[in-house]
Design a protein around this motif. Structure first.
Motif, PDB file in Angstrom:
ATOM      1  N   ALA A  34      17.104   2.460  -1.847  1.00 50.24           N
ATOM      2  CA  ALA A  34      16.403   1.494  -2.696  1.00 50.24           C
ATOM      3  C   ALA A  34      16.267   0.152  -2.002  1.00 50.24           C
ATOM      4  CB  ALA A  34      17.138   1.334  -4.023  1.00 50.24           C
ATOM      5  N   VAL A  35      17.330  -0.302  -1.348  1.00 49.14           N
ATOM      6  CA  VAL A  35      17.260  -1.589  -0.639  1.00 49.14           C
ATOM      7  C   VAL A  35      16.249  -1.497   0.506  1.00 49.14           C
ATOM      8  CG1 VAL A  35      18.559  -3.182   0.815  1.00 49.14           C
ATOM      9  CG2 VAL A  35      19.558  -2.355  -1.312  1.00 49.14           C
ATOM     10  N   LEU A  36      16.271  -0.407   1.268  1.00 47.57           N
ATOM     11  CA  LEU A  36      15.312  -0.259   2.371  1.00 47.57           C
ATOM     12  C   LEU A  36      13.878  -0.147   1.857  1.00 47.57           C
ATOM     13  CD1 LEU A  36      17.292   2.139   4.716  1.00 47.57           C
ATOM     14  CD2 LEU A  36      16.799  -0.281   5.080  1.00 47.57           C
ATOM     15  N   THR A  37      13.683   0.508   0.726  1.00 44.62           N
ATOM     16  CA  THR A  37      12.348   0.557   0.123  1.00 44.62           C
ATOM     17  C   THR A  37      11.905  -0.831  -0.293  1.00 44.62           C
ATOM     18  OG1 THR A  37      12.764   2.799  -0.667  1.00 44.62           O
ATOM     19  CG2 THR A  37      10.974   1.601  -1.713  1.00 44.62           C
ATOM     20  N   GLY A  38      12.812  -1.610  -0.871  1.00 41.35           N
ATOM     21  CA  GLY A  38      12.488  -2.986  -1.226  1.00 41.35           C
ATOM     22  C   GLY A  38      12.141  -3.828  -0.019  1.00 41.35           C
ATOM     23  N   VAL A  39      12.840  -3.615   1.073  1.00 37.20           N
ATOM     24  CA  VAL A  39      12.531  -4.357   2.301  1.00 37.20           C
ATOM     25  C   VAL A  39      11.147  -3.980   2.806  1.00 37.20           C
ATOM     26  CG1 VAL A  39      13.188  -4.599   4.738  1.00 37.20           C
ATOM     27  CG2 VAL A  39      14.935  -4.730   2.952  1.00 37.20           C
ATOM     28  N   LEU A  40      10.830  -2.685   2.800  1.00 38.21           N
ATOM     29  CA  LEU A  40       9.497  -2.262   3.243  1.00 38.21           C
ATOM     30  C   LEU A  40       8.394  -2.843   2.357  1.00 38.21           C
ATOM     31  CD1 LEU A  40      10.031   1.479   4.227  1.00 38.21           C
ATOM     32  CD2 LEU A  40       9.609  -0.458   5.744  1.00 38.21           C
ATOM     33  N   LEU A  41       8.621  -2.854   1.057  1.00 33.21           N
ATOM     34  CA  LEU A  41       7.631  -3.453   0.160  1.00 33.21           C
ATOM     35  C   LEU A  41       7.558  -4.963   0.367  1.00 33.21           C
ATOM     36  CD1 LEU A  41       8.316  -1.462  -3.129  1.00 33.21           C
ATOM     37  CD2 LEU A  41       6.336  -1.263  -1.618  1.00 33.21           C
ATOM     38  N   GLY A  42       8.687  -5.577   0.701  1.00 33.20           N
ATOM     39  CA  GLY A  42       8.718  -7.020   0.917  1.00 33.20           C
ATOM     40  C   GLY A  42       7.973  -7.461   2.165  1.00 33.20           C
ATOM     41  N   ILE A  43       7.953  -6.593   3.181  1.00 39.43           N
ATOM     42  CA  ILE A  43       7.254  -6.983   4.413  1.00 39.43           C
ATOM     43  C   ILE A  43       5.770  -6.630   4.375  1.00 39.43           C
ATOM     44  CG2 ILE A  43       9.298  -6.903   5.853  1.00 39.43           C
ATOM     45  CD1 ILE A  43       8.380  -4.208   6.911  1.00 39.43           C
ATOM     46  N   GLY A  44       5.315  -6.088   3.239  1.00 42.34           N
ATOM     47  CA  GLY A  44       3.873  -5.921   3.089  1.00 42.34           C
ATOM     48  C   GLY A  44       3.371  -4.507   2.931  1.00 42.34           C
ATOM     49  N   LEU A  45       4.244  -3.518   2.827  1.00 41.28           N
ATOM     50  CA  LEU A  45       3.795  -2.148   2.616  1.00 41.28           C
ATOM     51  C   LEU A  45       3.233  -2.027   1.205  1.00 41.28           C
ATOM     52  CD1 LEU A  45       3.765   0.749   3.836  1.00 41.28           C
ATOM     53  CD2 LEU A  45       5.890   1.120   2.596  1.00 41.28           C
ATOM     54  N   SER A  46       1.992  -1.603   1.097  1.00 42.78           N
ATOM     55  CA  SER A  46       1.350  -1.482  -0.211  1.00 42.78           C
ATOM     56  C   SER A  46       0.856  -0.048  -0.373  1.00 42.78           C
ATOM     57  CB  SER A  46       0.177  -2.457  -0.302  1.00 42.78           C
ATOM     58  OG  SER A  46      -0.462  -2.314  -1.540  1.00 42.78           O
ATOM     59  N   VAL A  47       1.600   0.730  -1.175  1.00 43.15           N
ATOM     60  CA  VAL A  47       1.257   2.135  -1.382  1.00 43.15           C
ATOM     61  C   VAL A  47       1.314   2.450  -2.870  1.00 43.15           C
ATOM     62  CG1 VAL A  47       2.038   2.896   0.898  1.00 43.15           C
ATOM     63  CG2 VAL A  47       3.656   2.806  -0.975  1.00 43.15           C
ATOM     64  N   SER A  48       0.860   3.649  -3.208  1.00 42.61           N
ATOM     65  CA  SER A  48       0.859   4.077  -4.614  1.00 42.61           C
ATOM     66  C   SER A  48       2.277   4.449  -5.054  1.00 42.61           C
ATOM     67  CB  SER A  48      -0.072   5.277  -4.783  1.00 42.61           C
ATOM     68  OG  SER A  48       0.422   6.377  -4.035  1.00 42.61           O
ATOM     69  N   LEU A  49       2.448   4.648  -6.345  1.00 43.36           N
ATOM     70  CA  LEU A  49       3.755   4.988  -6.894  1.00 43.36           C
ATOM     71  C   LEU A  49       4.306   6.304  -6.336  1.00 43.36           C
ATOM     72  CD1 LEU A  49       6.140   4.555  -8.792  1.00 43.36           C
ATOM     73  CD2 LEU A  49       4.780   5.614 -10.599  1.00 43.36           C
ATOM     74  N   PRO A  50       3.515   7.395  -6.281  1.00 43.85           N
ATOM     75  CA  PRO A  50       4.080   8.626  -5.730  1.00 43.85           C
ATOM     76  C   PRO A  50       4.530   8.481  -4.274  1.00 43.85           C
ATOM     77  CG  PRO A  50       2.087   9.129  -6.936  1.00 43.85           C
ATOM     78  CD  PRO A  50       2.174   7.637  -6.846  1.00 43.85           C
ATOM     79  N   LEU A  51       3.778   7.744  -3.484  1.00 52.09           N
ATOM     80  CA  LEU A  51       4.160   7.543  -2.092  1.00 52.09           C
ATOM     81  C   LEU A  51       5.385   6.636  -1.984  1.00 52.09           C
ATOM     82  CD1 LEU A  51       3.449   8.386   0.717  1.00 52.09           C
ATOM     83  CD2 LEU A  51       1.872   6.482   0.880  1.00 52.09           C
ATOM     84  N   THR A  52       5.484   5.651  -2.866  1.00 50.45           N
ATOM     85  CA  THR A  52       6.674   4.795  -2.889  1.00 50.45           C
ATOM     86  C   THR A  52       7.909   5.617  -3.232  1.00 50.45           C
ATOM     87  OG1 THR A  52       5.333   2.923  -3.599  1.00 50.45           O
ATOM     88  CG2 THR A  52       7.701   2.741  -3.915  1.00 50.45           C
ATOM     89  N   LEU A  53       7.807   6.515  -4.203  1.00 47.65           N
ATOM     90  CA  LEU A  53       8.940   7.357  -4.568  1.00 47.65           C
ATOM     91  C   LEU A  53       9.293   8.335  -3.448  1.00 47.65           C
ATOM     92  CD1 LEU A  53       8.127   8.091  -8.312  1.00 47.65           C
ATOM     93  CD2 LEU A  53       9.781   6.464  -7.365  1.00 47.65           C
ATOM     94  N   LEU A  54       8.287   8.822  -2.721  1.00 50.67           N
ATOM     95  CA  LEU A  54       8.551   9.686  -1.579  1.00 50.67           C
ATOM     96  C   LEU A  54       9.282   8.919  -0.476  1.00 50.67           C
ATOM     97  CD1 LEU A  54       8.162  12.421  -0.158  1.00 50.67           C
ATOM     98  CD2 LEU A  54       6.021  11.501   0.755  1.00 50.67           C
ATOM     99  N   ILE A  55       8.858   7.695  -0.219  1.00 47.77           N
ATOM    100  CA  ILE A  55       9.531   6.861   0.780  1.00 47.77           C
ATOM    101  C   ILE A  55      10.976   6.610   0.359  1.00 47.77           C
ATOM    102  CG2 ILE A  55       9.588   4.527   1.758  1.00 47.77           C
ATOM    103  CD1 ILE A  55       6.482   4.641   1.702  1.00 47.77           C
ATOM    104  N   PHE A  56      11.184   6.315  -0.929  1.00 51.42           N
ATOM    105  CA  PHE A  56      12.531   6.110  -1.439  1.00 51.42           C
ATOM    106  C   PHE A  56      13.385   7.362  -1.251  1.00 51.42           C
ATOM    107  CE2 PHE A  56      15.225   6.777  -5.269  1.00 51.42           C
ATOM    108  CZ  PHE A  56      16.257   5.929  -4.917  1.00 51.42           C
ATOM    109  N   ALA A  57      12.824   8.514  -1.562  1.00 48.93           N
ATOM    110  CA  ALA A  57      13.579   9.765  -1.432  1.00 48.93           C
ATOM    111  C   ALA A  57      13.939  10.047   0.024  1.00 48.93           C
ATOM    112  CB  ALA A  57      12.768  10.923  -2.013  1.00 48.93           C
ATOM    113  N   LEU A  58      12.997   9.846   0.924  1.00 54.64           N
ATOM    114  CA  LEU A  58      13.257  10.106   2.344  1.00 54.64           C
ATOM    115  C   LEU A  58      14.264   9.118   2.919  1.00 54.64           C
ATOM    116  CD1 LEU A  58       9.665  10.994   3.583  1.00 54.64           C
ATOM    117  CD2 LEU A  58      11.579  12.552   3.138  1.00 54.64           C
TER     118      LEU A  58
END
Length: 88
Positions: A34-58
């Motif tokens: 979750a923290v790493l996903t937040g960091v990725l979103l904070g640096i500008g990654l803009s993706v849809s919800l399903p892709l965000t959840l996939l990134i979180f899971a991976l």
């Protein structure tokens, strides 16, 4: 709400607190993901919800594997049975 970076980081910290209260390395991988996903979103990654959840899971899976490799099961922690009581 799912694309706001600080929500993911706050959720990661909440999972970290849950790990301290309920030990067992269950929530720690999810917290790191979750923290790493937040960091990725904070640096500008803009993706849809399903892709965000996939990134979180991976990321959670990768964090769990890394934690398991570094602090994993210690020798003597788990009893391995070599012989079954029903074997003749």
């Amino acid at each position: 709400m799912w694309t706001i970076w600080w929500v993911w980081i706050a959720g990661g910290f909440a999972l970290g607190v849950a790990e301290v209260l309920l030990p067992g390395f269950i929530f720690l991988g999810f917290a790191a993901g979750a923290v790493l996903t937040g960091v990725l979103l904070g640096i500008g990654l803009s993706v849809s919800l399903p892709l965000t959840l996939l990134i979180f899971a991976l990321l959670s899976l990768a964090a769990w594997i890394a934690l398991r490799a570094t602090v994993g099961v210690q020798s003597g922690q788990v009893k391995l049975w070599d012989k079954d009581i029903n074997d003749n």
